[in-house]
Scaffold this motif. Structure first.
Motif, PDB file in Angstrom:
ATOM      1  N   LYS A 179     -51.220   5.772 -59.429  1.00 44.77           N
ATOM      2  CA  LYS A 179     -49.778   5.819 -60.501  1.00 44.77           C
ATOM      3  C   LYS A 179     -50.412   5.875 -61.821  1.00 44.77           C
ATOM      4  O   LYS A 179     -49.827   6.486 -62.791  1.00 44.77           O
ATOM      5  CB  LYS A 179     -48.945   4.854 -59.985  1.00 44.77           C
TER       6      LYS A 179
ATOM      7  N   LEU B 153     -45.014  10.148 -56.438  1.00 46.27           N
ATOM      8  CA  LEU B 153     -45.410   9.256 -57.376  1.00 46.27           C
ATOM      9  C   LEU B 153     -45.535   7.793 -56.868  1.00 46.27           C
ATOM     10  O   LEU B 153     -46.343   7.085 -56.803  1.00 46.27           O
ATOM     11  CB  LEU B 153     -44.886   9.265 -58.668  1.00 46.27           C
ATOM     12  N   ARG B 154     -44.084   7.071 -56.618  1.00 46.95           N
ATOM     13  CA  ARG B 154     -44.167   6.104 -56.113  1.00 46.95           C
ATOM     14  C   ARG B 154     -45.022   5.552 -54.742  1.00 46.95           C
ATOM     15  O   ARG B 154     -45.082   4.404 -54.449  1.00 46.95           O
ATOM     16  CB  ARG B 154     -42.560   5.675 -55.576  1.00 46.95           C
TER      17      ARG B 154
ATOM     18  N   HIS C  70     -39.517   5.591 -73.361  1.00 50.24           N
ATOM     19  CA  HIS C  70     -40.580   6.299 -72.803  1.00 50.24           C
ATOM     20  C   HIS C  70     -41.199   5.067 -71.834  1.00 50.24           C
ATOM     21  O   HIS C  70     -41.582   5.452 -70.548  1.00 50.24           O
ATOM     22  CB  HIS C  70     -41.518   7.050 -73.525  1.00 50.24           C
TER      23      HIS C  70
ATOM     24  N   LEU D 133     -49.812   8.396 -64.862  1.00 50.29           N
ATOM     25  CA  LEU D 133     -48.795   8.101 -66.064  1.00 50.29           C
ATOM     26  C   LEU D 133     -49.761   8.507 -67.198  1.00 50.29           C
ATOM     27  O   LEU D 133     -49.208   9.128 -68.260  1.00 50.29           O
ATOM     28  CB  LEU D 133     -48.669   6.666 -65.941  1.00 50.29           C
TER      29      LEU D 133
ATOM     30  N   LEU E  37     -40.245   1.771 -64.961  1.00 53.53           N
ATOM     31  CA  LEU E  37     -39.020   1.841 -63.841  1.00 53.53           C
ATOM     32  C   LEU E  37     -39.608   2.770 -62.903  1.00 53.53           C
ATOM     33  O   LEU E  37     -39.171   2.794 -61.816  1.00 53.53           O
ATOM     34  CB  LEU E  37     -38.017   2.117 -64.630  1.00 53.53           C
ATOM     35  N   LEU E  38     -40.327   3.921 -63.440  1.00 49.26           N
ATOM     36  CA  LEU E  38     -40.732   5.128 -62.679  1.00 49.26           C
ATOM     37  C   LEU E  38     -41.788   4.575 -61.384  1.00 49.26           C
ATOM     38  O   LEU E  38     -41.791   4.830 -60.321  1.00 49.26           O
ATOM     39  CB  LEU E  38     -41.155   6.342 -63.333  1.00 49.26           C
ATOM     40  N   LEU E  39     -42.736   3.708 -62.106  1.00 53.04           N
ATOM     41  CA  LEU E  39     -43.697   3.574 -61.206  1.00 53.04           C
ATOM     42  C   LEU E  39     -43.521   2.642 -59.842  1.00 53.04           C
ATOM     43  O   LEU E  39     -44.115   3.027 -59.070  1.00 53.04           O
ATOM     44  CB  LEU E  39     -44.867   2.447 -61.780  1.00 53.04           C
ATOM     45  N   ASN E  40     -42.420   2.022 -59.933  1.00 53.62           N
ATOM     46  CA  ASN E  40     -42.066   1.284 -58.680  1.00 53.62           C
ATOM     47  C   ASN E  40     -40.491   0.909 -58.803  1.00 53.62           C
ATOM     48  O   ASN E  40     -39.989   0.407 -59.777  1.00 53.62           O
ATOM     49  CB  ASN E  40     -42.856  -0.122 -58.347  1.00 53.62           C
ATOM     50  N   HIS E  41     -40.009   1.126 -57.758  1.00 50.16           N
ATOM     51  CA  HIS E  41     -38.374   0.932 -57.709  1.00 50.16           C
ATOM     52  C   HIS E  41     -38.040  -0.570 -57.745  1.00 50.16           C
ATOM     53  O   HIS E  41     -36.842  -1.019 -58.216  1.00 50.16           O
ATOM     54  CB  HIS E  41     -37.838   1.424 -56.721  1.00 50.16           C
ATOM     55  N   LEU E  42     -39.197  -1.469 -57.746  1.00 48.41           N
ATOM     56  CA  LEU E  42     -38.846  -2.958 -57.703  1.00 48.41           C
ATOM     57  C   LEU E  42     -39.259  -3.486 -59.170  1.00 48.41           C
ATOM     58  O   LEU E  42     -39.062  -4.494 -59.460  1.00 48.41           O
ATOM     59  CB  LEU E  42     -39.518  -3.503 -56.596  1.00 48.41           C
TER      60      LEU E  42
ATOM     61  N   VAL F 274     -28.631   6.588 -65.963  1.00 51.77           N
ATOM     62  CA  VAL F 274     -29.600   5.837 -67.072  1.00 51.77           C
ATOM     63  C   VAL F 274     -29.476   5.975 -68.529  1.00 51.77           C
ATOM     64  O   VAL F 274     -29.631   5.283 -69.253  1.00 51.77           O
ATOM     65  CB  VAL F 274     -31.034   6.168 -66.472  1.00 51.77           C
TER      66      VAL F 274
ATOM     67  N   ARG G  24     -37.824 -13.721 -53.383  1.00 51.15           N
ATOM     68  CA  ARG G  24     -39.152 -13.378 -53.871  1.00 51.15           C
ATOM     69  C   ARG G  24     -38.920 -12.433 -55.240  1.00 51.15           C
ATOM     70  O   ARG G  24     -38.029 -11.949 -55.501  1.00 51.15           O
ATOM     71  CB  ARG G  24     -39.624 -12.076 -52.825  1.00 51.15           C
TER      72      ARG G  24
ATOM     73  N   ALA H 294     -49.216  -0.345 -69.186  1.00 50.78           N
ATOM     74  CA  ALA H 294     -48.388  -0.080 -68.087  1.00 50.78           C
ATOM     75  C   ALA H 294     -49.128  -0.703 -66.799  1.00 50.78           C
ATOM     76  O   ALA H 294     -48.539  -0.587 -65.654  1.00 50.78           O
ATOM     77  CB  ALA H 294     -48.017   1.512 -67.904  1.00 50.78           C
TER      78      ALA H 294
ATOM     79  N   ASP I 251     -48.410  -4.786 -56.851  1.00 51.63           N
ATOM     80  CA  ASP I 251     -48.251  -3.946 -58.178  1.00 51.63           C
ATOM     81  C   ASP I 251     -46.805  -3.709 -58.677  1.00 51.63           C
ATOM     82  O   ASP I 251     -46.215  -3.145 -59.338  1.00 51.63           O
ATOM     83  CB  ASP I 251     -48.876  -2.565 -57.991  1.00 51.63           C
TER      84      ASP I 251
ATOM     85  N   ASP J 152     -35.031  11.103 -70.118  1.00 48.02           N
ATOM     86  CA  ASP J 152     -33.493  10.745 -69.813  1.00 48.02           C
ATOM     87  C   ASP J 152     -33.548   9.806 -68.786  1.00 48.02           C
ATOM     88  O   ASP J 152     -32.196   9.502 -68.244  1.00 48.02           O
ATOM     89  CB  ASP J 152     -32.592  11.984 -69.676  1.00 48.02           C
ATOM     90  N   GLY J 153     -34.548   9.442 -68.149  1.00 44.72           N
ATOM     91  CA  GLY J 153     -34.427   8.405 -67.198  1.00 44.72           C
ATOM     92  C   GLY J 153     -33.852   8.692 -65.729  1.00 44.72           C
ATOM     93  O   GLY J 153     -33.474   7.958 -64.973  1.00 44.72           O
ATOM     94  N   GLY J 154     -34.162  10.274 -65.712  1.00 49.40           N
ATOM     95  CA  GLY J 154     -33.653  10.439 -64.280  1.00 49.40           C
ATOM     96  C   GLY J 154     -32.336  10.735 -64.174  1.00 49.40           C
ATOM     97  O   GLY J 154     -31.505   9.852 -64.520  1.00 49.40           O
TER      98      GLY J 154
ATOM     99  N   PRO K 171     -51.571   1.891 -56.741  1.00 50.50           N
ATOM    100  CA  PRO K 171     -51.446   1.505 -58.078  1.00 50.50           C
ATOM    101  C   PRO K 171     -52.277   2.257 -58.974  1.00 50.50           C
ATOM    102  O   PRO K 171     -51.671   2.783 -60.305  1.00 50.50           O
ATOM    103  CB  PRO K 171     -51.778   0.051 -58.215  1.00 50.50           C
TER     104      PRO K 171
ATOM    105  N   TYR L 271     -43.780 -10.293 -54.590  1.00 54.12           N
ATOM    106  CA  TYR L 271     -43.851  -8.989 -53.863  1.00 54.12           C
ATOM    107  C   TYR L 271     -45.369  -8.640 -53.810  1.00 54.12           C
ATOM    108  O   TYR L 271     -46.038  -9.257 -54.463  1.00 54.12           O
ATOM    109  CB  TYR L 271     -43.026  -7.904 -54.767  1.00 54.12           C
TER     110      TYR L 271
ATOM    111  N   ASN M 276     -39.185   3.444 -69.257  1.00 55.90           N
ATOM    112  CA  ASN M 276     -38.823   4.419 -68.318  1.00 55.90           C
ATOM    113  C   ASN M 276     -39.874   4.656 -67.317  1.00 55.90           C
ATOM    114  O   ASN M 276     -39.742   4.599 -66.055  1.00 55.90           O
ATOM    115  CB  ASN M 276     -38.378   5.797 -68.850  1.00 55.90           C
ATOM    116  N   SER M 277     -41.218   4.807 -67.918  1.00 53.24           N
ATOM    117  CA  SER M 277     -42.339   4.929 -67.174  1.00 53.24           C
ATOM    118  C   SER M 277     -42.680   3.695 -66.309  1.00 53.24           C
ATOM    119  O   SER M 277     -42.963   3.952 -64.893  1.00 53.24           O
ATOM    120  CB  SER M 277     -43.679   5.363 -67.879  1.00 53.24           C
TER     121      SER M 277
ATOM    122  N   TYR N  77     -38.208  12.959 -66.908  1.00 53.69           N
ATOM    123  CA  TYR N  77     -37.567  11.704 -66.475  1.00 53.69           C
ATOM    124  C   TYR N  77     -37.852  10.724 -67.408  1.00 53.69           C
ATOM    125  O   TYR N  77     -37.018   9.976 -67.711  1.00 53.69           O
ATOM    126  CB  TYR N  77     -38.541  11.351 -64.960  1.00 53.69           C
ATOM    127  N   LEU N  78     -38.913  10.646 -68.129  1.00 54.27           N
ATOM    128  CA  LEU N  78     -39.111   9.574 -69.144  1.00 54.27           C
ATOM    129  C   LEU N  78     -38.130   9.779 -70.284  1.00 54.27           C
ATOM    130  O   LEU N  78     -37.776   8.668 -70.911  1.00 54.27           O
ATOM    131  CB  LEU N  78     -40.368   9.789 -69.874  1.00 54.27           C
TER     132      LEU N  78
ATOM    133  N   PRO O 187     -25.200   4.095 -62.430  1.00 56.03           N
ATOM    134  CA  PRO O 187     -26.424   4.847 -62.369  1.00 56.03           C
ATOM    135  C   PRO O 187     -26.944   5.655 -63.499  1.00 56.03           C
ATOM    136  O   PRO O 187     -27.816   6.045 -63.481  1.00 56.03           O
ATOM    137  CB  PRO O 187     -25.909   5.667 -61.014  1.00 56.03           C
TER     138      PRO O 187
END
Lengths: 290, 481
Positions: free
Chosen positions: B75, B67-68, A43, B79, A49-54, A84, A141, A219, A12, B146-148, B72, A9, A46-47, B143-144, A82
């Protein structure tokens, strides 16, 4: 622009395999309680996973005599659950179970001598590399992989060969190994691992702000690392362990055929079986060994 | 190099010629602008007034989507600042990056400021510090931990009965979307139209179709480029039009933006009740169903909507082209092109730049010819766009090969394009038969000083001047006489 022939991909998107030290001998006396540490870890996961959904995160627990996968964000997403919070609750339950099981295994083996037990990092590294290889070979990919080791307990010299082999295979498959030391001693293994694979080695001063260290340094994806001022390793401990007694040594004997390292002179190499005909003189004239 | 083709018109005093001066022009080809559209959407968000933007950040989903969408580095900064409550001096932040990449740092900071994720604070000594937007910070911290959570709870399957499977849903979405696109580009050819009002359709077509008076509307340059974009980019283009026309319909664009971003965080394939929607959202969801973003189903009492892949990919595609759909096109070194598809839309798209020879049930066979490409270039499609389309849609069998599209084909496409760009026509006039060298030089100087001189030949006393300058030239010569 993503070109179709690249299997990666874009820059990033990362797959982070986190290896967590769950050694009870270490955590019993650690400055940072394990619960707090685990909070920081969640934390951090989670962060990512937050930065990019992939982005994908896998957590591997390394105990004293076993290691296991405890969390895989890919599974969590695919299973369609779903929620989390529930996923993380499950992960922490898994860690708990793992620690108990590991304690039972350790008691059964009876290998632990005193308080200085090392965690099974060689096994965890191999698990991580296997996971990454599976992703590489899945055909579709895939994200850019890297490994993060959170080590607290001291190195286990008896794992030297296995760890070094893992490091070299990580180097071959271009997977950087980042290391963050949450214990008191520097780890020679991880210093070498990060040095050889081009990862970052860091021993945070202030463990209460662990998340901040993780977010600031570990990160960042491989692509943006090129732009950032990241902590540099001051010195790397390159000492090796001997194959015969698993001791860390400064000087030793090296088999001229297979490069195995021994702390004492042997007539025959225990690894490759070559016989050494000439008797080595004394230690003083021996070649320096790195 | 200068080719000149002259056509003689009798002049008055001197012989004047109207000349089409053809000068070489090897200008850089325009780069494909595939991602521009998606980024524009965030620009649209950034352009909202500060108060409205802050209002948007009430929703954790919008924070997440914003944010997304960042580069990079931005981001990473966000963070890093997440648990910093005091303002951070800008100078200290510059230390984070290596000196030679300061430009990247600036881009990241600018983006963060534009979207008000970072707020500028100046202290008494006028030194700039940045502070994170409180609401944004709060939401992300949550979010961090409870993971959203989910925007709304799905309704249970006891109410809905059997829901469509993911493949059914995807097919539905693609079908709806293709149907919409076909209608968009060619409203006469569609047997089953969408229920968009014609005024709405006009809004969508605004930038894509151009109609010369009386003629049937034709695809404009933008329209052709639009067709070659990937689905997500197309979707964002349409969404942008949809939102910017919202005010005309008396709907607050902010609400639409937030709903759209929120929608992408719903679970793919789960059913959500209409009761949880506001009135604006209810109208919007009907429109989105036409585009294939959601599937609306009617139960005995309740109705519900099911987000499709198009909807759930919406916000993720803001940061990157993440569409990993399987390609269909194989290009051979003999310029033949095979597309494994039954879709009429694909056929139409291929027809934009190739000659479609025959169509089998699952295969479209065509050839890339000079004529077909010239047609494409005439419509404003660039060679790079065509090549990147072929690459992005390569069949999995060839996608592994390097290069994906044979080099001789890509080179030839580029060559044919430069063939057309090599010459550029400038309307101009030739002046000759000057009575004296002195006069000739005066004329030359005048034209050169004004920047209209194209060519001169002092031996034969001839010069060529752009057509715009002809009047001045004439008057000047008349005065000299």
């Amino acid at each position: 622009m993503t070109s179709a022939h690249s299997k990666l991909y874009s820059d990033d998107v990362s797959l982070v395999v986190v290896i967590v030290d769950t050694n009870p001998f270490f955590w019993a006396g650690a400055a940072l309680p394990f619960a707090d540490f685990f909070g920081h870890l969640i934390h951090f996961v989670n962060s990512l996973l937050l930065l990019n959904h992939l982005n994908q995160v896998v957590v591997i627990a390394a105990g004293v005599s076993s290691c296991a996968y405890v969390f895989d964000s890919g599974n969590a997403a695919a299973s369609g659950s779903p929620d989390v919070a529930a996923t993380f609750a499950k992960a922490s339950r898994k860690v708990e179970e793992f620690v108990k099981q590991d304690a039972r295994d350790t008691a059964g083996n009876g290998t632990v001598a005193g308080g200085g037990a090392a965690s099974l990092f060689s096994g965890a590294l191999s698990l991580a590399l296997c996971y990454i290889q599976r992703v590489f070979r899945s055909g579709t990919r895939h994200p850019q992989p890297r490994i993060l080791c959170l080590q607290g307990s001291p190195d286990g010299p008896e794992q030297y060969v296995a760890v070094m082999n893992s490091i070299f295979s990580a180097q071959r498959s271009m997977v950087p190994i980042d290391s963050c030391i949450v214990g008191t001693q520097d780890s020679a293994f991880l210093q070498q691992a990060s040095y050889i694979t081009g990862g970052v080695y860091l021993k945070p001063q202030e463990l209460s702000g662990l998340f901040q260290y993780l977010a600031a340094v570990f990160a960042s994806d491989l692509h943006s690392r090129a732009f950032l001022r990241l902590p540099k390793t001051l010195g790397v401990d390159f000492r090796a362990s001997c194959f015969c007694h698993k001791k860390t040594i400064d000087m030793g004997y090296v088999c001229s055929v297979c490069l195995s390292i021994f702390c004492k002179y042997h007539k025959k190499c225990s690894t490759c079986g070559s016989e050494f005909s000439r008797v080595m003189p004394d230690l003083n004239s021996m070649p320096d060994q790195k | 190099m200068c080719f000149i083709w002259t056509k003689i018109i009798r002049g008055t005093t001197f012989n004047e010629f109207s000349v089409l001066g053809i000068l070489s022009n090897l200008g850089a080809a325009k780069m494909p602008q595939v991602m521009v559209v998606a980024r524009n959407f965030m620009d649209m968000v950034a352009a909202l007034p500060a108060a409205k933007l802050d209002m948007l950040y009430d929703s954790a989903f919008i924070c997440e989507a914003v944010l997304r969408s960042f580069p990079p580095l931005a981001k990473k900064y966000a963070l890093q600042m997440l648990y910093v409550s005091a303002p951070m001096p800008a100078a200290a932040m510059e230390e984070w990056v290596l000196d030679e990449y300061a430009s990247k740092h600036k881009v990241a900071i600018d983006r963060l400021l534009q979207l008000r994720v970072f707020v500028e604070v100046r202290d008494r000594r006028k030194e700039v510090s940045y502070k994170m937007n409180d609401k944004f910070q709060g939401n992300m911290q949550k979010y961090l931990v409870d993971g959203g959570s989910l925007p709304r709870e799905p309704i249970s399957s006891s109410v809905t009965g059997r829901l469509p499977t993911l493949t059914e849903l995807e097919n539905y979405a693609l079908e709806q979307w293709e149907c919409f696109l076909l209608q968009l580009i060619n409203s006469s050819q569609v047997e089953r139209g969408t229920s968009f009002s014609s005024s709405m359709m006009k809004t969508f077509q605004r930038g894509l179709l151009s109609s010369r008076d009386g003629d049937a509307p034709k695809l404009s340059e933008n329209g052709f480029q639009f067709l070659l974009m990937e689905t997500n980019a197309q979707l964002w283009y349409i969404m942008r039009e949809y939102i910017s026309s919202a005010e005309e319909r008396g709907v607050d664009p902010t609400e639409l933006i937030s709903f759209l971003l929120e929608l992408s965080f719903h679970t793919l394939g789960a059913a959500y009740s209409f009761n949880t929607l506001t009135d604006v959202q209810r109208i919007a969801i009907r429109d989105l169903a036409e585009l294939g973003l959601v599937k609306v189903q009617q139960g005995r009492k309740d109705s519900w909507f099911i987000p499709t892949k198009l909807a759930t990919n919406l916000s993720s595609s803001l940061s990157d082209s993440s569409a990993s759909k399987e390609g269909i096109v194989v290009v051979e070194t003999n310029f033949r092109l095979y597309a494994y598809s039954a879709s009429r839309l694909h056929c139409e798209i291929l027809r934009l730049f190739s000659r479609v020879e025959y169509q089998l049930p699952n295969l479209i066979v065509g050839a890339i010819t000079k004529e077909s490409l010239y047609g494409a270039f005439d419509n404003g499609i660039t060679a790079e766009q065509i090549i990147s389309f072929l690459k992005q849609n390569a069949h999995p069998r060839v996608a592994d090969k390097i290069p994906v599209v044979p080099e001789n084909v890509t080179d030839q496409i580029r060559l044919w394009e430069t063939d057309r760009n090599r010459v550029d026509m400038v309307l101009s006039h030739v002046y000759e038969d000057f009575p004296s060298k002195d006069m000739f030089e005066q004329c030359c100087d005048l034209a050169r000083d004004n920047g209209f001189l194209l060519w001169e030949d002092s031996k034969k006393m001839r010069l060529i001047v752009r057509v715009e300058f002809h009047q001045e030239m004439r008057e000047f010569l008349r005065r000299q006489r």
